[in-house]
Scaffold this motif. Structure first.
Motif, mmCIF file in Angstrom:
data_model
loop_
_atom_site.group_PDB
_atom_site.id
_atom_site.type_symbol
_atom_site.label_atom_id
_atom_site.label_comp_id
_atom_site.label_asym_id
_atom_site.label_seq_id
_atom_site.Cartn_x
_atom_site.Cartn_y
_atom_site.Cartn_z
ATOM 1 N N HIS A 1 45.256 -10.496 -50.008
ATOM 2 C CA HIS A 1 46.377 -9.801 -50.400
ATOM 3 C C HIS A 1 47.787 -11.448 -50.702
ATOM 4 O O HIS A 1 47.950 -11.345 -51.678
ATOM 5 C CB HIS A 1 47.708 -8.870 -49.848
ATOM 6 C CG HIS A 1 48.607 -8.301 -50.191
ATOM 7 N ND1 HIS A 1 48.561 -7.390 -50.808
ATOM 8 C CD2 HIS A 1 49.828 -9.278 -49.865
ATOM 9 C CE1 HIS A 1 50.196 -7.621 -51.115
ATOM 10 N NE2 HIS A 1 51.135 -8.694 -50.595
ATOM 11 N N LEU A 2 47.833 -12.519 -49.912
ATOM 12 C CA LEU A 2 48.157 -13.534 -49.789
ATOM 13 C C LEU A 2 47.072 -14.310 -50.902
ATOM 14 O O LEU A 2 48.523 -15.001 -51.154
ATOM 15 C CB LEU A 2 49.495 -14.208 -48.494
ATOM 16 C CG LEU A 2 49.240 -12.758 -47.451
ATOM 17 C CD1 LEU A 2 49.610 -13.237 -46.574
ATOM 18 C CD2 LEU A 2 50.914 -13.181 -48.782
ATOM 19 N N SER A 3 46.440 -14.760 -51.037
ATOM 20 C CA SER A 3 45.949 -16.221 -50.993
ATOM 21 C C SER A 3 45.885 -15.837 -52.993
ATOM 22 O O SER A 3 46.071 -17.498 -53.602
ATOM 23 C CB SER A 3 44.384 -15.609 -52.098
ATOM 24 O OG SER A 3 44.000 -14.724 -52.562
ATOM 25 N N GLY A 4 46.595 -15.503 -53.652
ATOM 26 C CA GLY A 4 47.083 -15.457 -54.796
ATOM 27 C C GLY A 4 48.688 -16.014 -55.044
ATOM 28 O O GLY A 4 49.169 -15.103 -56.310
ATOM 29 N N ARG A 5 49.320 -15.209 -53.950
ATOM 30 C CA ARG A 5 50.696 -15.063 -54.289
ATOM 31 C C ARG A 5 51.331 -16.406 -53.710
ATOM 32 O O ARG A 5 51.312 -16.883 -52.623
ATOM 33 C CB ARG A 5 50.739 -13.599 -53.322
ATOM 34 C CG ARG A 5 50.480 -11.898 -54.564
ATOM 35 C CD ARG A 5 51.044 -11.296 -53.311
ATOM 36 N NE ARG A 5 51.086 -9.913 -54.527
ATOM 37 C CZ ARG A 5 49.908 -9.465 -54.297
ATOM 38 N NH1 ARG A 5 48.360 -9.880 -53.789
ATOM 39 N NH2 ARG A 5 49.797 -8.177 -55.118
ATOM 40 N N ARG A 6 52.569 -16.012 -54.391
ATOM 41 C CA ARG A 6 53.766 -17.167 -53.533
ATOM 42 C C ARG A 6 54.281 -16.603 -52.861
ATOM 43 O O ARG A 6 55.758 -15.410 -53.411
ATOM 44 C CB ARG A 6 54.543 -18.413 -54.670
ATOM 45 C CG ARG A 6 55.147 -18.849 -54.291
ATOM 46 C CD ARG A 6 56.163 -19.966 -55.482
ATOM 47 N NE ARG A 6 56.629 -21.033 -55.230
ATOM 48 C CZ ARG A 6 57.122 -21.657 -54.395
ATOM 49 N NH1 ARG A 6 56.315 -22.189 -54.007
ATOM 50 N NH2 ARG A 6 58.018 -22.168 -54.270
ATOM 51 N N ILE B 1 44.447 -12.061 -46.076
ATOM 52 C CA ILE B 1 43.950 -13.757 -46.743
ATOM 53 C C ILE B 1 43.901 -12.656 -48.636
ATOM 54 O O ILE B 1 44.093 -13.561 -49.244
ATOM 55 C CB ILE B 1 42.833 -13.660 -46.637
ATOM 56 C CG1 ILE B 1 42.992 -14.247 -44.950
ATOM 57 C CG2 ILE B 1 42.197 -14.640 -47.516
ATOM 58 C CD1 ILE B 1 41.541 -15.059 -44.401
ATOM 59 N N LEU C 1 51.776 -19.670 -49.793
ATOM 60 C CA LEU C 1 52.309 -19.015 -48.908
ATOM 61 C C LEU C 1 53.254 -20.439 -48.174
ATOM 62 O O LEU C 1 52.516 -21.470 -47.506
ATOM 63 C CB LEU C 1 51.267 -18.491 -47.614
ATOM 64 C CG LEU C 1 51.857 -17.847 -46.836
ATOM 65 C CD1 LEU C 1 53.083 -17.239 -46.732
ATOM 66 C CD2 LEU C 1 50.418 -17.566 -45.263
ATOM 67 N N LEU D 1 45.918 -18.469 -42.719
ATOM 68 C CA LEU D 1 46.672 -18.046 -43.681
ATOM 69 C C LEU D 1 47.017 -19.409 -44.665
ATOM 70 O O LEU D 1 47.231 -19.116 -45.530
ATOM 71 C CB LEU D 1 47.597 -16.874 -43.079
ATOM 72 C CG LEU D 1 47.690 -15.770 -42.520
ATOM 73 C CD1 LEU D 1 48.515 -14.782 -42.445
ATOM 74 C CD2 LEU D 1 46.802 -14.608 -43.958
ATOM 75 N N ALA E 1 44.131 -20.363 -46.048
ATOM 76 C CA ALA E 1 44.076 -19.441 -47.415
ATOM 77 C C ALA E 1 44.013 -19.410 -48.580
ATOM 78 O O ALA E 1 44.443 -18.312 -49.595
ATOM 79 C CB ALA E 1 43.120 -18.027 -46.253
ATOM 80 N N ALA E 2 46.170 -19.134 -48.187
ATOM 81 C CA ALA E 2 47.551 -19.068 -49.251
ATOM 82 C C ALA E 2 47.793 -20.050 -49.451
ATOM 83 O O ALA E 2 48.819 -20.389 -48.711
ATOM 84 C CB ALA E 2 47.692 -17.866 -48.791
#
Length: 779
Positions: free
Chosen positions: A108-113, A106, A142, A135, A138-139
């Motif tokens: 790692h991925l929360s601020g990523r596309r 979470i 994603l 996921l 939270a992201a």
């Protein structure tokens, strides 16, 4: 060549080894759906082509997903609790074990596309559904593309049932795959009817068609059709319509099995023992003997590749092999019937024990990066070797425990010790490859299960203590060290005591007791020297220098230089990087930012060959301080920004002895360039959010944020390799490239592997993305 540090940005899509045929309508529709939905699931029977269609759908989409396009193969995963770890491993994230894996994902991925392909979910539906829900909630950036034989049943899931190939597409697939094995093959008016009938009989199933096409090397189309129809008649009582697609595929696989020579059938069944992809030496080491000579294995393996029964893959710049899950399962059934399964499991375990022990014994030498890369590639089978063969609660098909179910017997005592030996021999994999959490779980499980007071337990105890120290769990580390020391005395093994002393010294050093640490580390070094284990001293040598530094001992600098020299004498790299970092810290404390900066750069150059998040983070910290002191304030701010994602992945922040100088560095930068400029540069640095990107920034490589390190470089490539790279970027397969440039496919294979190795890439898609970006930007 040293394998580059894992890049957590571009993705890990495997290179396609065959051309993609047909499916234009499906591809267009799936790409449209991915733009409008966050969870898309491809369903269909085995062999329908779900995985290949999913990979083709996401191929070349890296620019749309700066957080990466990732493939997570769940076929080898059988423990529902291991699904999050499988995702973490695929994303190249460290596993410090400091918090639940789902929380790390979470974070790692929360601020990523990003885009994740969850492949082969059917046997883990509930676990996948739970993780996907968590996921996606939270992201928000994603998207997930799942494949399986059934849906996940998650709210918002869009399901796409993968159809069979259209008749003309199926014919095209026959043509493409057959010409790969029989260049003279043509579809003519004379044989077209039989080709169409073949595709119809095989229900348009791509895998079944590929298996049949591989037989057209030696059989005519008419012969293949006749033999398959005879087999179908036996299965269905002469009513072809009674065969569902699942039985069609099984019939095709069974027919292929029967057409194999006895040695080919034997190797096929034995290869099914591998949980993941495997190297040729592993196939030889595990499968040779009792009917297969070592010289035969590689030759027969290539014959299975030519029959589409074994696939080739590229990992860490090297060729490896794998079986499609459907093919593997069939082979495993035949292996179980043969009565060889138990012995193959033991041979599999002992092969990887020998590999791990050899690499541990040769650790303090020039091959560290290559050893770690090999162990990363074998991670799936290493876990399988550690876990298969233990008693497990028998469950019903629903996954719940069956009442009164018998528990299978565990391994024999001697074999049980093999598990202990393996988990201990993998200590460098756990500690230097970013698998601390997994290592801790394996040590706890096996130390509890195998209490035998044998040397393997002593090694496992001090190795487990090292893992615990690196996790900051000093209390548990000391408990394990006490037991290891006691066992070492019982076994009269002074080497155990030396390692216990050294790791106990590490524990005291990290626990803030440098006086005791220095004494213990000094004793360990002396004991290792007395035992003739000079290379092993490198594990503790730089730590003694650090303890002396904390104590203000004037010998610290000499100890640090001695540690560097000892590492250089062995050709060792990782301890050398840490010794250089220690000297870098000393230079900073002694007011020499120029020397500190130089040493930090030298240390970071070494780290490019490893997957050591922590080592990159602490050295990047020092580099930021000295860079600011030398007046390069914006660069220093960028370095501090790049440090932020790394410490977040490690679930830590700058603290302890670093907290004060870190804050002073920030304030000095702000005083020099102002808060707004600092914030701007810091934010820019945060976008260098992987170890590879951070290293490129630190080493002034001017990386393209959309590409892997080396994205602008062409220098290492020969003229021919540049030509090959350009054709890869056009989407040509190796066979098509060979035809274009007038070379053999094997020669092109070698060129592609050289490009991957020289550029530090892990897949053909990275070559294509790099080449396209380079030539687009140069126009």
């Amino acid at each position: 060549m040293a394998s580059p540090i894992a890049d957590s940005s571009g993705g890990n899509l495997p290179a396609a080894v065959t051309s993609f045929v047909g499916r234009r309508r499906e591809l267009a529709e799936l790409r449209r759906l991915l733009r409008t939905t966050r969870l898309l699931t491809l369903t269909g029977v085995g062999g329908i082509g779900k995985t290949r269609l999913a990979l083709e759908t996401v191929a070349g989409r890296e620019k749309s997903y700066p957080g990466g396009v990732w493939l997570v193969d769940l076929a080898p995963v059988h423990d529902t609790t291991a699904v999050p770890s499988a995702v973490t491993n695929a994303l190249g994230l460290p596993d410090p074990g400091a918090r639940p894996v789902v929380e790390q994902l979470i974070g790692h991925l929360s601020g990523r596309r990003a885009l994740i392909v969850l492949d082969n979910c059917e046997h883990l539906v509930d676990a996948c559904a739970q993780l996907v829900t968590t996921l996606l909630t939270a992201a928000p950036g994603l998207r997930i593309l799942a494949t399986g034989r059934q849906t996940l049943g998650v709210s918002g899931e869009l399901v796409f049932a993968v159809p069979a190939l259209q008749p003309e597409e199926a014919v095209d697939l026959v043509r493409d795959r057959t010409t790969a094995v029989n260049a003279s093959f043509r579809i003519t008016e004379a044989n077209r009817e039989h080709v169409v009938r073949l595709c119809t009989d095989l229900d348009g199933l791509p895998l079944a068609i590929e298996l049949a096409a591989s037989r057209l090397r030696t059989l005519s189309v008419e012969q293949v059709v006749d033999r398959l129809e005879d087999r179908f008649a036996l299965l269905s009582g002469s009513s072809r319509a009674a065969l569902p697609r699942q039985r069609t595929l099984r019939a095709a696989i069974g027919w292929s099995y029967e057409l194999c020579a006895p040695a080919e059938r034997l190797l096929w069944s034995r290869l099914s023992i591998f949980a993941g992809d495997f190297a040729a030496d592993a196939a030889d080491g595990v499968c040779a003997g009792h009917g297969l000579s070592p010289n035969d294995v590689v030759e027969i393996l290539q014959r299975l590749v030519s029959q589409s029964l074994v696939l080739t893959v590229e990992r860490e710049g090297r060729r490896r092999y794998r079986l499609l899950e459907t093919i593997r399962q069939y082979g495993r059934e035949r292996l179980a019937e043969s009565g060889e399964e138990g012995s193959l499991l033991r041979r599999h375990r002992h092969f990887f024990l020998d590999l791990a022990e050899r690499m541990a014994a040769e650790w303090y030498g020039p091959g560290q990066a290559e050893a770690l890369a090999r162990l990363r590639a074998e991670h799936t089978d290493l876990l399988a070797a550690l876990e298969r063969g233990w008693p497990a609660q028998v469950t019903s098909e629903s996954g719940s425990p069956e009442a009164g179910a018998a528990r299978p017997a565990g391994p024999e005592p001697g074999e049980a010790r093999t598990y202990l030996a393996l988990v201990g021999a993998l200590r460098f994999h756990w500690c230097c490859n970013g698998f601390l959490g997994e290592g801790r779980r394996q040590f706890e499980r096996l130390l509890a299960a195998v209490p035998d007071p044998v040397p393997a337990r002593a090694v496992a105890l001090w190795s487990a203590s090292w893992v615990a120290v690196m996790q900051g769990d000093l209390k548990v580390a000391d408990r394990w060290l006490d037991e290891a020391d006691e066992l070492g005395e019982r076994l009269n093994d002074p080497l155990i005591h030396a390692y216990v002393q050294g790791i106990r010294g590490s524990s005291r050093l990290y626990g803030g007791s440098p006086v005791e640490a220095a004494h213990l580390l000094d004793s360990a070094l002396a004991a290792l020297s007395a035992l003739g284990k000079e290379p092993a001293r490198l594990m503790f040598h730089f730590q003694l220098a650090l303890a002396q530094l904390y104590l203000g001992d004037p010998r610290a600098a000499q100890t640090g230089r001695s540690a560097v020299a000892a590492a250089e004498a062995c050709g060792e790299q990782l301890s050398r990087a840490y010794a250089l970092w220690t000297l870098c810290y000393m230079a900073w404390l002694h007011g020499d930012p120029q020397e500190s900066n130089r040493l930090a750069h030298e240390s970071l150059h070494i780290h490019r060959g490893f997957t050591d998040f922590a080592g990159v983070a602490v050295t990047l910290e020092m580099l930021a301080w000295s860079t600011a002191a030398l007046g390069r304030h914006r660069q220093a701010a960028r370095l501090l920004g790049a440090l932020r994602p790394l410490t977040r992945e490690l679930h830590g922040t700058s603290g302890g002895a670093f907290a004060e100088p870190h804050e002073h560095c920030e304030q000095a930068i702000i005083a020099a360039i102002g808060q707004d400029s600092y914030d701007s540069a810091f934010t820019e640095g945060c976008s260098y959010d992987t170890p590879q990107r951070a290293l490129a920034l630190a080493l002034d490589k001017e990386p393209d944020l959309g590409q892997a390190t080396g994205a602008h470089a062409v220098g290492p490539l020969s003229t021919r390799e540049q030509e090959i790279a350009a054709l890869v970027a056009k989407g040509l397969s190796n066979r098509q490239i060979a035809s274009t440039v007038g070379r053999s496919t094997r020669t092109v294979d070698a060129h592609v592997l050289n490009i991957l190795a020289k550029m530090g890439f892990g897949s053909r898609s990275q070559i294509a993305t790099w080449w396209t970006a380079r030539h687009t930007s140069s126009r």
